[in-house]
Scaffold this active site. Structure first.
Site, mmCIF file in Angstrom:
data_model
loop_
_atom_site.group_PDB
_atom_site.id
_atom_site.type_symbol
_atom_site.label_atom_id
_atom_site.label_comp_id
_atom_site.label_asym_id
_atom_site.label_seq_id
_atom_site.Cartn_x
_atom_site.Cartn_y
_atom_site.Cartn_z
ATOM 1 N N GLU A 152 -0.130 -2.769 0.957
ATOM 2 C CA GLU A 152 -1.221 -2.481 1.884
ATOM 3 C C GLU A 152 -1.407 -0.981 2.057
ATOM 4 O O GLU A 152 -0.458 -0.260 2.379
ATOM 5 C CB GLU A 152 -0.958 -3.108 3.252
ATOM 6 C CG GLU A 152 -2.086 -2.834 4.238
ATOM 7 C CD GLU A 152 -1.850 -3.431 5.611
ATOM 8 O OE1 GLU A 152 -2.835 -3.697 6.323
ATOM 9 O OE2 GLU A 152 -0.665 -3.636 5.980
ATOM 10 N N GLU A 249 -5.429 -10.137 12.499
ATOM 11 C CA GLU A 249 -4.566 -9.053 12.951
ATOM 12 C C GLU A 249 -5.380 -8.105 13.821
ATOM 13 O O GLU A 249 -5.579 -6.942 13.497
ATOM 14 C CB GLU A 249 -3.960 -8.310 11.748
ATOM 15 C CG GLU A 249 -2.805 -7.401 12.147
ATOM 16 C CD GLU A 249 -2.325 -6.521 10.999
ATOM 17 O OE1 GLU A 249 -1.104 -6.389 10.837
ATOM 18 O OE2 GLU A 249 -3.175 -5.965 10.275
#
Length: 268
Positions: A152, A249
């Site tokens: 990420e 998220e």
């Protein structure tokens, strides 16, 4: 939780670090199930024994779809991860082993390998070479386990100095190491903050995407609270045939349950 877009369904997983925070952590599993989720993710399960997390999942009828590799202590050089930090190789390797052990017990298929912040006094080229070598080692450990490692990129507004700042670089590393075992964690929020052009970038990287996470910008709230055209973004993700879960998220603007109205009003 399933949403039907005009291009097909998408599946949402509750991120228990961000959602249902009005409850003690172990109560969030049941709350997620009661809200309609069938899967959860959260960065760090390591405060609990893997057998305990497994029991919480089973009791709530949930699947655990993602965990992160462990982060170092707060304010330490590896507080945001160890993969990109020179001199932290042994900590990195121990963390990968621990994450894979938890993944095996929990049935988790995606492990986010946290890059971490590159020290300002380190050589950029050497740090990147060390990062690639670490990911290659982790891929060797994960290969054949059924786990895909996800890289990420985190925007540098929120995390200055984060080693992996580009999703495109993440995809290039995955391709160079082993694209079957390593992929990209495509976080729509970070993509928007660091360059925008979310739909085109997702479609360009689609075959490398191992996992997707969402939040709006600015504020990192639920879809519909900011500037990202989520109805269109999620439709295009579905149209691309992405088979995985999409992690919620985000930080609810005014309570988790109240914020979930976005899932019902996105497509009418």
């Amino acid at each position: 939780m399933r949403i039907e877009t005009p291009s097909g369904p998408i599946r949402l997983a509750a991120n228990l670090k961000w959602l249902f925070t009005e409850l003690p952590f172990e109560e969030r599993f049941d709350a997620a199930a009661e809200a309609g989720f069938r899967a959860v993710e959260f960065a760090s399960p390591y405060a609990l024994a893997p057998s305990r997390v497994r029991r919480l999942l089973d009791a709530a009828g949930l699947e655990q779809v993602l965990v992160n590799t462990p982060a170092g202590p707060a304010a330490s050089p590896t507080a945001a991860g160890a993969a990109y930090v020179p001199g932290a190789r042994e900590e990195f390797r121990a963390g990968v082993e621990r994450a894979l052990e938890y993944a095996a017990v929990l049935g988790t298929r995606v492990v986010h390998v946290m890059a971490g912040v590159r020290p300002q006094d380190s050589d950029p080229d050497a740090a990147f070479a060390g990062y690639v070598a670490n990911i290659a080692w982790a891929a060797d450990r994960a290969r054949g386990s059924g786990v895909r490692l996800a890289l990420e990129a985190i925007n540098r507004r929120d995390q200055p100095g984060y080693g992996l700042a580009s999703m495109e670089t993440a995809a290039a590393v995955a391709e160079a190491v082993d694209p079957e075992t390593v992929g990209v964690l495509f976080d729509v929020y970070h993509a928007q903050v660091s360059g925008g052009n979310v739909i085109e970038r997702f479609e360009t990287l689609r075959t490398a995407v191992a996992h997707v996470q969402i939040a709006d910008n600015p504020g990192r709230g639920e879809p519909g609270t900011g500037e990202i055209a989520y109805a269109r973004v999620l439709e295009r993700i579905a149209a691309g045939g992405y088979p995985g879960w999409i992690g919620c998220e985000y930080e609810p603007a005014s309570g988790t349950a109240e914020g979930l109205v976005w899932t019902k009003g996105l497509y009418r």
